[in-house]
Design a protein around this motif. Sequence first.
Motif, mmCIF file in Angstrom:
data_model
loop_
_atom_site.group_PDB
_atom_site.id
_atom_site.type_symbol
_atom_site.label_atom_id
_atom_site.label_comp_id
_atom_site.label_asym_id
_atom_site.label_seq_id
_atom_site.Cartn_x
_atom_site.Cartn_y
_atom_site.Cartn_z
ATOM 1 N N LYS A 2 -1.099 3.747 -6.502
ATOM 2 C CA LYS A 2 -1.391 3.259 -6.940
ATOM 3 C C LYS A 2 -1.805 2.022 -6.403
ATOM 4 N N TYR A 25 -1.556 -5.713 -12.835
ATOM 5 C CA TYR A 25 -2.653 -4.418 -13.870
ATOM 6 C C TYR A 25 -2.506 -3.615 -12.518
ATOM 7 N N PHE A 27 -3.533 0.357 -11.070
ATOM 8 C CA PHE A 27 -4.707 1.308 -11.611
ATOM 9 C C PHE A 27 -4.526 2.651 -10.554
ATOM 10 N N ASN A 28 -5.307 3.467 -10.809
ATOM 11 C CA ASN A 28 -4.764 4.258 -10.117
ATOM 12 C C ASN A 28 -5.793 5.351 -8.757
ATOM 13 N N SER A 29 -6.162 4.268 -8.982
ATOM 14 C CA SER A 29 -7.569 4.749 -6.847
ATOM 15 C C SER A 29 -8.217 3.266 -6.247
ATOM 16 N N HIS A 30 -8.061 2.866 -5.451
ATOM 17 C CA HIS A 30 -8.657 2.221 -5.059
ATOM 18 C C HIS A 30 -9.713 1.495 -5.791
ATOM 19 N N TYR A 31 -10.213 2.336 -6.117
ATOM 20 C CA TYR A 31 -11.926 2.313 -6.932
ATOM 21 C C TYR A 31 -11.607 1.040 -7.911
ATOM 22 N N ASP A 32 -11.220 2.297 -8.599
ATOM 23 C CA ASP A 32 -10.529 1.232 -10.132
ATOM 24 C C ASP A 32 -10.161 0.077 -9.827
ATOM 25 N N CYS A 33 -9.670 -0.103 -8.889
ATOM 26 C CA CYS A 33 -8.399 -1.579 -9.043
ATOM 27 C C CYS A 33 -9.469 -2.588 -8.355
ATOM 28 N N VAL A 35 -13.491 -2.372 -8.857
ATOM 29 C CA VAL A 35 -13.960 -2.576 -10.524
ATOM 30 C C VAL A 35 -13.731 -3.720 -11.279
ATOM 31 N N GLY A 36 -11.523 -3.202 -11.357
ATOM 32 C CA GLY A 36 -10.869 -4.266 -12.188
ATOM 33 C C GLY A 36 -10.998 -6.166 -11.646
ATOM 34 N N CYS A 70 -6.182 -5.289 -3.444
ATOM 35 C CA CYS A 70 -6.333 -4.361 -4.220
ATOM 36 C C CYS A 70 -5.103 -3.409 -3.509
#
Length: 76
Positions: A2, A25, A27-33, A35-36, A70
Amino acid sequence: MKYILVLHICSLLSGQCFESQVTGYMFNSHYDCAVGGYQISGQTFKLLKNDDYIGIDRINKEKIAIKFECKELPST
């Protein structure tokens, strides 16, 4: 893993960051974090122009920008 998003308000003129904020916030992945992070930091930056402490004049004078990271949270 996370990840939690942390925003840093910095002056590009001095190279110093004077405020950091854990956004809450997750996130489940570094990528999603990441982008967020781009989306949320952009939205937050737009709000700074009306902020009593920062404001548009300070943004322009000190070249204020938002950096983000992240942070990986330990597994439980």
